[in-house]
Design an enzyme around this catalytic site. Sequence first.
Site, PDB file in Angstrom:
ATOM      1  N   SER A 175       0.842  -1.203   0.000  1.00  0.00           N
ATOM      2  CA  SER A 175       0.000   0.000   0.000  1.00  0.00           C
ATOM      3  C   SER A 175       0.871   1.244   0.000  1.00  0.00           C
ATOM      4  O   SER A 175       2.005   1.212   0.495  1.00  0.00           O
ATOM      5  CB  SER A 175      -0.869   0.003   1.264  1.00  0.00           C
ATOM      6  N   TYR A 219      -0.808  -0.942  10.334  1.00  0.00           N
ATOM      7  CA  TYR A 219      -0.990  -1.177   8.886  1.00  0.00           C
ATOM      8  C   TYR A 219       0.239  -0.715   8.108  1.00  0.00           C
ATOM      9  O   TYR A 219       0.725  -1.412   7.219  1.00  0.00           O
ATOM     10  CB  TYR A 219      -2.239  -0.418   8.445  1.00  0.00           C
ATOM     11  N   LYS A 233       2.618  -3.077   5.884  1.00  0.00           N
ATOM     12  CA  LYS A 233       2.738  -2.864   4.435  1.00  0.00           C
ATOM     13  C   LYS A 233       4.173  -2.535   4.040  1.00  0.00           C
ATOM     14  O   LYS A 233       4.626  -2.915   2.953  1.00  0.00           O
ATOM     15  CB  LYS A 233       1.772  -1.753   3.999  1.00  0.00           C
TER      16      LYS A 233
HETATM   17  P1  NAP Z   1     -11.641  -5.556   1.346  1.00  0.00           P
HETATM   18  O1  NAP Z   1     -12.578  -5.065   0.319  1.00  0.00           O
HETATM   19  O2  NAP Z   1     -11.872  -5.215   2.787  1.00  0.00           O
HETATM   20  O3  NAP Z   1     -11.493  -7.159   1.185  1.00  0.00           O
HETATM   21  C1  NAP Z   1     -10.615  -7.837   2.027  1.00  0.00           C
HETATM   22  C2  NAP Z   1     -10.468  -9.240   1.530  1.00  0.00           C
HETATM   23  O4  NAP Z   1      -9.507  -9.921   2.362  1.00  0.00           O
HETATM   24  C3  NAP Z   1     -11.752 -10.033   1.625  1.00  0.00           C
HETATM   25  O5  NAP Z   1     -11.798 -10.931   0.523  1.00  0.00           O
HETATM   26  C4  NAP Z   1     -11.595 -10.786   2.935  1.00  0.00           C
HETATM   27  O6  NAP Z   1     -12.320 -11.994   2.985  1.00  0.00           O
HETATM   28  C5  NAP Z   1     -10.121 -11.086   2.913  1.00  0.00           C
HETATM   29  N1  NAP Z   1      -9.548 -11.351   4.228  1.00  0.00           N
HETATM   30  C6  NAP Z   1      -9.485 -10.528   5.307  1.00  0.00           C
HETATM   31  N2  NAP Z   1      -8.881 -11.157   6.331  1.00  0.00           N
HETATM   32  C7  NAP Z   1      -8.562 -12.395   5.888  1.00  0.00           C
HETATM   33  C8  NAP Z   1      -7.945 -13.518   6.479  1.00  0.00           C
HETATM   34  N3  NAP Z   1      -7.512 -13.505   7.759  1.00  0.00           N
HETATM   35  N4  NAP Z   1      -7.782 -14.646   5.740  1.00  0.00           N
HETATM   36  C9  NAP Z   1      -8.210 -14.685   4.453  1.00  0.00           C
HETATM   37  N5  NAP Z   1      -8.812 -13.660   3.831  1.00  0.00           N
HETATM   38  C10 NAP Z   1      -8.987 -12.529   4.554  1.00  0.00           C
HETATM   39  O7  NAP Z   1     -10.150  -5.055   1.063  1.00  0.00           O
HETATM   40  P2  NAP Z   1      -9.497  -4.416  -0.257  1.00  0.00           P
HETATM   41  O8  NAP Z   1      -9.671  -2.952  -0.175  1.00  0.00           O
HETATM   42  O9  NAP Z   1      -9.933  -5.157  -1.455  1.00  0.00           O
HETATM   43  O10 NAP Z   1      -7.961  -4.694   0.056  1.00  0.00           O
HETATM   44  C11 NAP Z   1      -7.281  -5.821  -0.465  1.00  0.00           C
HETATM   45  C12 NAP Z   1      -5.802  -5.633  -0.172  1.00  0.00           C
HETATM   46  O11 NAP Z   1      -5.355  -4.416  -0.775  1.00  0.00           O
HETATM   47  C13 NAP Z   1      -5.475  -5.525   1.310  1.00  0.00           C
HETATM   48  O12 NAP Z   1      -4.251  -6.158   1.579  1.00  0.00           O
HETATM   49  C14 NAP Z   1      -5.349  -4.026   1.507  1.00  0.00           C
HETATM   50  O13 NAP Z   1      -4.509  -3.709   2.598  1.00  0.00           O
HETATM   51  C15 NAP Z   1      -4.732  -3.611   0.196  1.00  0.00           C
HETATM   52  N6  NAP Z   1      -4.930  -2.218  -0.155  1.00  0.00           N
HETATM   53  C16 NAP Z   1      -6.191  -1.670  -0.187  1.00  0.00           C
HETATM   54  C17 NAP Z   1      -6.336  -0.332  -0.498  1.00  0.00           C
HETATM   55  C18 NAP Z   1      -7.671   0.341  -0.557  1.00  0.00           C
HETATM   56  O14 NAP Z   1      -7.711   1.584  -0.592  1.00  0.00           O
HETATM   57  N7  NAP Z   1      -8.779  -0.378  -0.592  1.00  0.00           N
HETATM   58  C19 NAP Z   1      -5.212   0.448  -0.777  1.00  0.00           C
HETATM   59  C20 NAP Z   1      -3.953  -0.138  -0.749  1.00  0.00           C
HETATM   60  C21 NAP Z   1      -3.833  -1.468  -0.423  1.00  0.00           C
HETATM   61  P3  NAP Z   1     -13.879 -12.023   3.501  1.00  0.00           P
HETATM   62  O15 NAP Z   1     -14.694 -11.485   2.338  1.00  0.00           O
HETATM   63  O16 NAP Z   1     -14.147 -13.460   3.781  1.00  0.00           O
HETATM   64  O17 NAP Z   1     -13.938 -11.128   4.701  1.00  0.00           O
END
Ligand code: NAP
Length: 249
Positions: free
Chosen positions: A144, A157, A161
């Site tokens: 991130s 976080y 990251k």
């Molecule tokens: P999200 O919409 O909250 O989805 C999170 C996903 O991770 C879901 O599929 C969830 O499964 C799964 N998950 C959470 N804890 C888990 C565990 N212990 N074991 C297995 N699966 C787990 O998140 P997102 O925004 O798509 O983010 C995805 C990744 O991108 C993350 O690593 C996040 O830090 C990174 N990221 C996000 C952003 C942003 O702005 N959104 C920016 C930079 C980086 P369930 O559906 O079963 O809960």
Amino acid sequence: MAGALQGQVAVVTGGSRGIGRACAIALANEGADVVINYTSNEDAAKATAAECEQAGVKTLVVQADVSKAEDSQALIKAAEDAFGKVDILINNAGINRDKTIQRMTVEDWDAVIETDLSSIFYLTNAALGGMRERNYGRIVNMSSVIGQMGNIGQANYSAAKAGMIAFTKTAAKELARFGITVNAVCPGFIETDMVTALSDEIKETLIKAIPLGRFGTAEEVADTVVFICKPTGAWYTGAQFSMNGGQYM
Ligand code: NAP
């Protein structure tokens, strides 16, 4: 028309929602069979699988809590049992528990470090044996912009990251001679549940800090992930793919 990833097998952690879901669909659209991992949202994971199958690929949905070593090992084993190999590992699953350092509990700290950082060790460790045997692998770690620049209220976080970026560089150096590349993708704020859960006031403030004036989309991140996994990405390893609308340069 055959996609560039025809015959390959991809494991996407956290493939049920958000960025992971978009990655699973984009990899399927390039012809990869996809293993979709989730922790609690089985229906969402099955919906992602159904979308992937529309591209004519095979899917497997696996419940596993990637913050646990045994679950992570079982996830890779399930993929190898079903498809015989893992070519592509997308370490995407992640959570946040935002609080200032003073208010942050040990539980908040541990949950984020274990889910976002320890998981990528467990999964890489479990997958690399098979990748080494076949002298091929693509590992993409979803870091991130916060791991690059820090952020108030995100000590756990940002540390996780940033740790993912350091892990990526070490893994890239260790595994290059086995034909395995390891790269980090560092998105800025992306419109997923993680960001839509924020208050309108915080979202407005965040957008003001983004020169391109909007959040990114999960599909934009998935395009980069697919670029890395296709032959287009063959000479990238240990790299950070920054995509943040200009928020951090
Ligand atoms: P999200 O919409 O909250 O989805 C999170 C996903 O991770 C879901 O599929 C969830 O499964 C799964 N998950 C959470 N804890 C888990 C565990 N212990 N074991 C297995 N699966 C787990 O998140 P997102 O925004 O798509 O983010 C995805 C990744 O991108 C993350 O690593 C996040 O830090 C990174 N990221 C996000 C952003 C942003 O702005 N959104 C920016 C930079 C980086 P369930 O559906 O079963 O809960």
